[in-house]
Design an enzyme around this catalytic site. Structure first.
Site, PDB file in Angstrom:
ATOM      1  N   GLU A 138       0.826  -1.227  -0.103  1.00  0.00           N
ATOM      2  CA  GLU A 138      -0.347  -0.033   0.120  1.00  0.00           C
ATOM      3  C   GLU A 138       0.747   1.328  -0.538  1.00  0.00           C
ATOM      4  OE1 GLU A 138      -4.064  -1.499   2.203  1.00  0.00           O
ATOM      5  OE2 GLU A 138      -2.506  -0.981   4.213  1.00  0.00           O
TER       6      GLU A 138
ATOM      7  N   CYS B 222       3.079   7.843   1.354  1.00  0.00           N
ATOM      8  CA  CYS B 222       3.555   7.373   2.552  1.00  0.00           C
ATOM      9  C   CYS B 222       3.776   5.782   1.447  1.00  0.00           C
ATOM     10  CB  CYS B 222       2.706   7.413   4.127  1.00  0.00           C
ATOM     11  SG  CYS B 222       3.430   5.635   4.586  1.00  0.00           S
TER      12      CYS B 222
ATOM     13  N   CYS C  55       7.048  -7.310   6.638  1.00  0.00           N
ATOM     14  CA  CYS C  55       8.450  -7.007   7.268  1.00  0.00           C
ATOM     15  C   CYS C  55       8.749  -7.902   7.970  1.00  0.00           C
ATOM     16  CB  CYS C  55       7.617  -6.070   8.268  1.00  0.00           C
ATOM     17  SG  CYS C  55       9.362  -5.294   9.539  1.00  0.00           S
TER      18      CYS C  55
ATOM     19  N   CYS D 298       7.198  -6.309  14.732  1.00  0.00           N
ATOM     20  CA  CYS D 298       6.640  -5.315  16.067  1.00  0.00           C
ATOM     21  C   CYS D 298       5.250  -5.576  16.911  1.00  0.00           C
ATOM     22  CB  CYS D 298       6.138  -3.724  15.664  1.00  0.00           C
ATOM     23  SG  CYS D 298       8.583  -3.464  15.558  1.00  0.00           S
TER      24      CYS D 298
ATOM     25  N   CYS E   1       2.117  -3.484  15.118  1.00  0.00           N
ATOM     26  CA  CYS E   1       1.946  -3.033  13.858  1.00  0.00           C
ATOM     27  C   CYS E   1       0.947  -4.388  13.210  1.00  0.00           C
ATOM     28  CB  CYS E   1       2.952  -2.517  13.888  1.00  0.00           C
ATOM     29  SG  CYS E   1       3.475  -2.588  11.576  1.00  0.00           S
TER      30      CYS E   1
ATOM     31  N   GLY F  52       6.715  -2.736   6.029  1.00  0.00           N
ATOM     32  CA  GLY F  52       8.300  -3.208   5.971  1.00  0.00           C
ATOM     33  C   GLY F  52       9.807  -1.980   6.324  1.00  0.00           C
TER      34      GLY F  52
ATOM     35  N   SER G 276      11.986   5.717   7.960  1.00  0.00           N
ATOM     36  CA  SER G 276      11.810   5.703   9.268  1.00  0.00           C
ATOM     37  C   SER G 276      12.006   3.886   9.785  1.00  0.00           C
ATOM     38  CB  SER G 276       9.462   5.593   9.504  1.00  0.00           C
ATOM     39  OG  SER G 276       9.569   5.539  10.798  1.00  0.00           O
TER      40      SER G 276
ATOM     41  N   SER H  54      11.761   4.707  15.467  1.00  0.00           N
ATOM     42  CA  SER H  54      10.239   4.507  16.084  1.00  0.00           C
ATOM     43  C   SER H  54      10.693   3.396  17.205  1.00  0.00           C
ATOM     44  CB  SER H  54       9.958   3.290  14.791  1.00  0.00           C
ATOM     45  OG  SER H  54       9.348   3.852  14.169  1.00  0.00           O
ATOM     46  N   LEU H  55      10.941   4.478  18.276  1.00  0.00           N
ATOM     47  CA  LEU H  55      11.344   3.676  19.261  1.00  0.00           C
ATOM     48  C   LEU H  55      10.240   3.493  20.723  1.00  0.00           C
ATOM     49  CD1 LEU H  55      14.486   5.222  20.564  1.00  0.00           C
ATOM     50  CD2 LEU H  55      13.025   7.346  21.906  1.00  0.00           C
TER      51      LEU H  55
ATOM     52  N   ASN I 262      -3.360   2.408  16.760  1.00  0.00           N
ATOM     53  CA  ASN I 262      -4.307   2.941  15.802  1.00  0.00           C
ATOM     54  C   ASN I 262      -3.967   1.018  15.956  1.00  0.00           C
ATOM     55  OD1 ASN I 262      -5.141   5.058  14.677  1.00  0.00           O
ATOM     56  ND2 ASN I 262      -2.600   4.872  13.617  1.00  0.00           N
TER      57      ASN I 262
ATOM     58  N   CYS J 153      -0.911   4.983  10.488  1.00  0.00           N
ATOM     59  CA  CYS J 153       0.217   4.281  10.494  1.00  0.00           C
ATOM     60  C   CYS J 153      -0.200   2.840  11.697  1.00  0.00           C
ATOM     61  CB  CYS J 153       0.817   4.930  11.540  1.00  0.00           C
ATOM     62  SG  CYS J 153       1.297   6.320  10.805  1.00  0.00           S
TER      63      CYS J 153
HETATM   64  N1  SAH Z   1       9.429  -0.227   9.971  1.00  0.00           N
HETATM   65  C1  SAH Z   1       9.507   0.987   9.753  1.00  0.00           C
HETATM   66  C2  SAH Z   1       8.607   2.364   8.907  1.00  0.00           C
HETATM   67  C3  SAH Z   1       6.742   1.871   8.664  1.00  0.00           C
HETATM   68  S1  SAH Z   1       6.408   1.972  10.039  1.00  0.00           S
HETATM   69  C4  SAH Z   1       9.000   1.981  11.555  1.00  0.00           C
HETATM   70  O1  SAH Z   1       9.040   1.027  12.019  1.00  0.00           O
HETATM   71  O2  SAH Z   1      10.103   2.766  11.435  1.00  0.00           O
HETATM   72  C5  SAH Z   1       5.682   3.708  10.376  1.00  0.00           C
HETATM   73  C6  SAH Z   1       5.761   4.240  11.562  1.00  0.00           C
HETATM   74  O3  SAH Z   1       3.928   3.850  12.042  1.00  0.00           O
HETATM   75  C7  SAH Z   1       6.402   3.765  12.584  1.00  0.00           C
HETATM   76  O4  SAH Z   1       6.936   4.778  13.424  1.00  0.00           O
HETATM   77  C8  SAH Z   1       5.251   2.394  13.433  1.00  0.00           C
HETATM   78  O5  SAH Z   1       6.338   1.904  14.918  1.00  0.00           O
HETATM   79  C9  SAH Z   1       4.327   3.073  13.720  1.00  0.00           C
HETATM   80  N2  SAH Z   1       3.053   1.722  13.219  1.00  0.00           N
HETATM   81  C10 SAH Z   1       3.240   0.487  13.364  1.00  0.00           C
HETATM   82  N3  SAH Z   1       2.019   0.127  13.621  1.00  0.00           N
HETATM   83  C11 SAH Z   1       0.941   1.059  14.454  1.00  0.00           C
HETATM   84  C12 SAH Z   1      -0.187   1.334  15.096  1.00  0.00           C
HETATM   85  N4  SAH Z   1      -0.892   0.105  14.448  1.00  0.00           N
HETATM   86  N5  SAH Z   1      -0.746   2.199  15.712  1.00  0.00           N
HETATM   87  C13 SAH Z   1       0.362   3.697  15.207  1.00  0.00           C
HETATM   88  N6  SAH Z   1       1.520   3.363  14.866  1.00  0.00           N
HETATM   89  C14 SAH Z   1       1.679   2.721  14.425  1.00  0.00           C
HETATM   90 FE1  SF4 Z   2       8.164  -3.558  10.826  1.00  0.00          FE
HETATM   91 FE2  SF4 Z   2       8.162  -0.975  11.139  1.00  0.00          FE
HETATM   92 FE3  SF4 Z   2       5.653  -2.825  11.450  1.00  0.00          FE
HETATM   93 FE4  SF4 Z   2       7.963  -2.740  13.414  1.00  0.00          FE
HETATM   94  S1  SF4 Z   2       6.611  -0.990  12.899  1.00  0.00           S
HETATM   95  S2  SF4 Z   2       6.802  -4.332  12.210  1.00  0.00           S
HETATM   96  S3  SF4 Z   2       9.546  -2.494  11.462  1.00  0.00           S
HETATM   97  S4  SF4 Z   2       6.563  -1.784   9.618  1.00  0.00           S
END
Ligand code: SAH
Ligand code: SF4
Length: 383
Positions: A93, A106, A113, A117, A120, A167, A199, A221-222, A304, A347
């Site tokens: 997407e 975006c 991925c 996480c 996510c 990803g 990111s 992404s901390l 989200n 996100c």
């Molecule tokens: N893999 C990279 C970029 C893609 S994710 C990364 O992790 O940075 C883009 C952003 O969306 C990241 O900051 C991630 O932590 C955040 N994200 C992932 N899942 C989410 C969710 N369910 N709600 C809000 N933000 C989320």
């Molecule tokens: Fe991958 Fe980023 Fe999602 Fe973590 S937050 S699973 S690194 S896409």
């Protein structure tokens, strides 16, 4: 016959090298590059300033390969999400987010991925494969030229790119860097380095390489102030713990186009959103917790939710209280507006369609390994 070469796979140097094999000089490569990226042209016959013999040669050896669009969804707030077919049962997407002073795209870098996480939905789907440079750029190529047509404007529509789709871009480094170069190239999309953001969840060695190969804005992404909490949230932390990650961030700033790192922090109810954790974060980025001080801004992302995560969004008051603690410590902190959530374009909601070749999904949802997140890590908020 060899399959046609996809011109979207090339940055300008690579296109120049390829044109040289056809006996063409660099300025021809520049013309071709501008037709493709600046004008959105894919029909060689219409590239009027190229010699007829070259146009014929191109038609028989090359193509500008678009991605097939499976769906387009438009949100009430103007956000548009496209689902692209990348073959083999995978789809990725891209999301366009219009704002008053900019247009942000975006972009996805992988089908799925492998980082996994817990919060996510892309991570929950597992990993299928890396996208090629051409597949990364095809998202921008399509969105830019499609939107120009749709809005009936010759002007640039997309001013910012964020590699925040599906990803982990730094786990697809060799395809990412040429794509970034095309985004930045004045003969390509001509975007400012400050307006192209990678990111990452924290692939430390690749942060170090990006600094030398193609410095752009960096978002990290901390999501947690301590290794004990970040390990289960972002499994990559076990390989590259916070002290190493912050050292890489600090080092990156020596060459970065901005003088700060953006830290993204997804606010999870009762997990990472307490006042105490805000104070731990301040100590962390100020270098009082064993890591070096890092000039930074925080972007708090309301989580989200999706059912398989078992997690909840922090209440708004708690997000604001958390933001205030950071702000009072002099750290610029914004709370991200949720855009496009009516079409699952916000996100972490990008799920596409992924053939899970790593079985991450089953690992993340197996009852015996959940819950891994220490839900008790956050003390209750004082009323
Ligand atoms: N893999 C990279 C970029 C893609 S994710 C990364 O992790 O940075 C883009 C952003 O969306 C990241 O900051 C991630 O932590 C955040 N994200 C992932 N899942 C989410 C969710 N369910 N709600 C809000 N933000 C989320
Ligand atoms: Fe991958 Fe980023 Fe999602 Fe973590 S937050 S699973 S690194 S896409």
């Amino acid at each position: 016959m060899a399959p046609p070469v996809n011109l979207l796979d090339f940055d300008l140097d690579a296109l120049t090298a390829w044109c040289a094999t056809l006996g063409e000089k660099r300025f021809r490569a520049v013309q071709l590059f501008r037709w493709v990226h600046q004008k959105g042209e894919s029909d060689f016959a219409r590239m009027s300033d190229l010699a007829k013999s070259l146009r014929d040669k191109l038609a028989s050896t090359a193509e500008v390969r678009p991605l097939k669009i499976l769906t387009e969804q438009a949100s009430a707030d103007g956000t548009i999400k496209w689902l692209f077919d990348v073959g083999g049962g995978d789809a990725v997407e891209a999301v366009f987010i219009p704002e008053d002073d900019r247009g942000t795209l975006c972009v996805s870098s992988q089908a799925g991925c492998a980082v996994g996480c817990r919060f996510c939905s892309t991570g929950h789907q597992g990993f299928s494969r890396n996208l090629s440079t051409g597949e990364i750029l095809a998202q921008l190529w399509f969105a830019e030229h499609h939107l120009r047509q749709r809005l009936n404007t010759p002007d640039r529509v997309i001013s910012n790119v964020v590699m925040m789709g599906m990803g982990e871009p730094l786990q697809n480094y060799s395809a990412l860097v040429p794509a970034l170069r095309v985004m930045l190239d004045d003969h390509g999309y001509g975007l400012s380095r400050r307006r192209v953001t990678v990111s990452t969840s924290g692939v430390v060695p690749m942060i170090e390489r990006l600094q030398h190969d193609c410095p752009v804005a960096l978002a990290v992404s901390l999501h947690a102030p301590t290794d004990a909490l970040r390990d289960p949230l972002v499994p990559l932390n076990r390989k590259y713990p916070l002290a190493e990650l912050l050292a890489a961030c600090r080092q990156y700033l020596a060459a970065a186009p901005r003088d700060f790192i953006t830290f993204e922090y997804c606010m999870l109810d009762g997990v990472n959103d307490s006042p105490e954790q805000a104070r731990q974060l301040i100590a962390l980025v100020n270098g009082q917790a064993g890591a070096p001080r890092v000039p930074c801004k925080f972007n708090l992302i309301p989580f989200n939710p999706f059912p398989a995560s078992g997690l909840l969004r922090s209440p708004r008051e708690r997000v604001l209280a958390f933001a205030k603690i950071l702000q009072d410590a002099g750290i610029v902190t914004t709370v991200r507006k949720t855009r496009g959530d009516d079409i699952d374009a916000a996100c972490g909601q990008l799920a596409g369609e992924v053939q899970d070749r790593t079985q991450v999904h089953s690992r993340l949802t197996r009852p015996d390994v959940r819950p891994v997140i220490p839900i008790t890590a956050a003390p209750p908020v004082q009323p």
